[in-house]
Design an enzyme around this catalytic site. Sequence first.
Site, PDB file in Angstrom:
ATOM      1  N   LEU A  38       0.815  -1.207   0.000  1.00 26.65           N
ATOM      2  CA  LEU A  38       0.000   0.000   0.000  1.00 26.65           C
ATOM      3  C   LEU A  38       0.853   1.264   0.000  1.00 26.65           C
ATOM      4  O   LEU A  38       0.378   2.327  -0.385  1.00 26.65           O
ATOM      5  CB  LEU A  38      -0.937   0.009   1.215  1.00 26.65           C
ATOM      6  CG  LEU A  38      -2.017  -1.082   1.241  1.00 26.65           C
ATOM      7  CD1 LEU A  38      -2.756  -1.066   2.562  1.00 26.65           C
ATOM      8  CD2 LEU A  38      -2.986  -0.902   0.082  1.00 26.65           C
ATOM      9  N   GLY A  87       7.107   4.561   3.857  1.00 22.03           N
ATOM     10  CA  GLY A  87       7.458   5.840   4.437  1.00 22.03           C
ATOM     11  C   GLY A  87       8.712   5.735   5.269  1.00 22.03           C
ATOM     12  O   GLY A  87       9.414   4.719   5.246  1.00 22.03           O
ATOM     13  N   ASP A 142      -3.028   6.356  10.935  1.00 22.86           N
ATOM     14  CA  ASP A 142      -1.631   6.574  11.332  1.00 22.86           C
ATOM     15  C   ASP A 142      -1.487   7.354  12.632  1.00 22.86           C
ATOM     16  O   ASP A 142      -0.579   8.166  12.771  1.00 22.86           O
ATOM     17  CB  ASP A 142      -0.841   7.281  10.220  1.00 22.86           C
ATOM     18  CG  ASP A 142      -0.443   6.321   9.114  1.00 22.86           C
ATOM     19  OD1 ASP A 142       0.131   6.777   8.119  1.00 22.86           O
ATOM     20  OD2 ASP A 142      -0.726   5.111   9.230  1.00 22.86           O
ATOM     21  N   ASN A 154      -3.375  11.447   5.630  1.00 26.65           N
ATOM     22  CA  ASN A 154      -3.827  10.542   6.685  1.00 26.65           C
ATOM     23  C   ASN A 154      -5.317  10.684   6.971  1.00 26.65           C
ATOM     24  O   ASN A 154      -5.803  10.214   7.992  1.00 26.65           O
ATOM     25  CB  ASN A 154      -3.030  10.779   7.975  1.00 26.65           C
ATOM     26  CG  ASN A 154      -1.630  10.199   7.884  1.00 26.65           C
ATOM     27  OD1 ASN A 154      -1.382   9.280   7.110  1.00 26.65           O
ATOM     28  ND2 ASN A 154      -0.704  10.745   8.661  1.00 26.65           N
ATOM     29  N   ASP A 187       1.010  13.375  13.491  1.00 29.87           N
ATOM     30  CA  ASP A 187       1.266  13.415  12.049  1.00 29.87           C
ATOM     31  C   ASP A 187      -0.044  13.559  11.283  1.00 29.87           C
ATOM     32  O   ASP A 187      -0.259  12.894  10.273  1.00 29.87           O
ATOM     33  CB  ASP A 187       1.999  12.147  11.609  1.00 29.87           C
ATOM     34  CG  ASP A 187       2.584  12.273  10.194  1.00 29.87           C
ATOM     35  OD1 ASP A 187       2.730  13.424   9.718  1.00 29.87           O
ATOM     36  OD2 ASP A 187       2.873  11.237   9.577  1.00 29.87           O
ATOM     37  N   TYR A 203      -8.342  -1.768   7.373  1.00 28.28           N
ATOM     38  CA  TYR A 203      -8.068  -1.337   6.006  1.00 28.28           C
ATOM     39  C   TYR A 203      -9.209  -0.444   5.525  1.00 28.28           C
ATOM     40  O   TYR A 203     -10.368  -0.844   5.540  1.00 28.28           O
ATOM     41  CB  TYR A 203      -7.926  -2.542   5.078  1.00 28.28           C
ATOM     42  CG  TYR A 203      -7.825  -2.176   3.614  1.00 28.28           C
ATOM     43  CD1 TYR A 203      -8.762  -2.648   2.697  1.00 28.28           C
ATOM     44  CD2 TYR A 203      -6.803  -1.353   3.149  1.00 28.28           C
ATOM     45  CE1 TYR A 203      -8.678  -2.325   1.349  1.00 28.28           C
ATOM     46  CE2 TYR A 203      -6.711  -1.023   1.808  1.00 28.28           C
ATOM     47  CZ  TYR A 203      -7.649  -1.500   0.915  1.00 28.28           C
ATOM     48  OH  TYR A 203      -7.564  -1.168  -0.405  1.00 28.28           O
TER      49      TYR A 203
END
Length: 659
Positions: free
Chosen positions: A22, A25, A155, A143, A138, A94
């Site tokens: 997916l 980072g 996240d 996100n 973050d 997900y």
Amino acid sequence: MTMPLRPGDPTRLGSYELVGRLGQGGMGSVFLARTPDETLVAIKVVRPEFAGDPEFRGRFRSEVSRARQVPPFSTAAVLDADPEHDPPYLVVEYVDGPSLTALVDRQGPLTGAALQSVAVGIATALTAIHGAGVIHRDLKPGNVLFALGGIKVIDFGIARAFEATSRHTSTDQMIGTVAYMAPERLDPAFGAEVTTAADVFAWGVVVAYAATGRTPFGGESPTVTAVRILTQPPDITGVPEALRGVVERALAKYPSERPTARELLDLLLESQTRSVRATPPVTPPPATPPRRRRRVAVAAVALLALLTAGLVGGHMLSATTSSGPVAEEPVDPLTAILAGERRFSLRLGPTDRFFMLDGNGAELDVSDGTGSRSQFVLEPVGVDYMIRSLTNEGYAGPEICLGVKITPGADFAPVVGAPCTPTKATLFSVSDTGTDTDGRPAFSVGNDYGFLRWDADARRSDVNEVGEPQFAEKFTLVDRGELPVPAPPASTKPTPTPSATGAALVDADVSMLKNFAIDLGVPVVIILTADAGGDHHLRSHPDGSVDFTGTAVTESTRMTIKPARVRKRTEATANQVQIVATPKVAAAGGPTCLTDVREVVLRMQPCRPGDAGQAWKLTPAGDSGLFEMTGAHTAVRSESGPLLKEGGWGAFQTIAVAR
């Protein structure tokens, strides 16, 4: 977008089968995986250089444990983790949908209801995240994902484990994206530590980006952007007026000048009908922030929000001519709370945690401040107060107040739910102790046994001697609006509500309900469906409260469903009914009807033909007599008896009974 696995990628982690990539980072790689029952999940696998650090593993384990406590509304739920695996990994829900970044790139800035939904959805997610003691760190458009039914913030919860592992994170490797970082993350002069206020700042940047397609401090490079965050006011040209004031407050330079996530929600709801634009406070130099000016600015913004929302003292403000009536002087909400005229939540010092009470006999606990369990009313008794909990608002049962539980030989004297009878244990003083560290009026709460405090290590309340009130723990009283609407006196006779046009009322069209075997015009009990786990009947009580705790056919569970009286038969009024209860005692007067007083507050009140609050929409659920029930404010749900706003069981049925 899912990409194929690369050579060297794992194909299985624990019980999870990896089926694609997916993304990747600075922390590691993200894979799409499948559980043994074929459910798709996202797995974040930590980079090897982090995994070999014992300090990181310890922080990772702690942060994951806290992140799993975040309620899964508007967030991607944390499902599983294995900090001991080599490498460590985290399993989350997900979310199959585009990010806010992708949506704005493809369609341009959001407007209207779509923009408002993003603002409210992210604020809701932050309220849940902060309520579990987690800081996102973050938050950015990438996100924020659009899923079926709403947005999901992803996240959150583990960034601190990476950022705090100093041997792997230098200044220029700080977790997050510079454009969304609060000033205190860039310069300690604005705040010695990172708190939930940093996420609120990021919320303001994200909403501004959603509304305009650019960030409010954007520069040619990360360095220029950082300098603008520290020294310049935000450029929020293009943000709609209804959101501009809230965004400005969120982008304040100093953490104490920003609202909490919960307060963001309140301001957003107020901005639905009125602008909540506030004048930005003058930014003091970082070295010597004048505390008094900051307190005045915060108080002015809070007062403006209350005035524009028409909430001060419960009075709506309106313009008058010189010959017209003079508007009542608004009452300060804090004054009204101390007079026992408004509901409030009890905030623990400068945190985002609030006291809550589950019920009679339960110990005082803490939560994120949502729901009636975290709301109280002061009941003046001389110079002291009983503190009444609203945890059972709209339900059957006696009123519940706070009281000190004394157990001989015990180390703790916790506060618990107790009967609302004035005693040494239930009478409290509420003493003004000045202001807290954020400049808000603060109070100590105590009685003859001592002062209330919260022991965070033991996770329980305690009342003990600390001397004078100024040495006790400080709390703030957060206004939550008007008091519950009491039921009218039993002797009140029903009065028909005339229509605006004077037209006669007619019965709503309920022919469809007859075709679906829903009993009309005869005594019935309204019960939960069998798969709810028991025959719980809708039951009324002499005090006007209702619940789904009845288990027998009695006067309190016998109802009659009749067509509602409406002005005109239309598609909108079809299948609307009144639910009439037989008075339990002769002194109760005439018939009473199930009334949707306000959201999730249901009561039996004298029947009033044409009253929209007593018109219930029955929607057939299948062809076997099952139906869903929706009022003017509430879609009724029930789970083991209580009435809920959402969740639980929503399908009911009627069973005819003898008179």
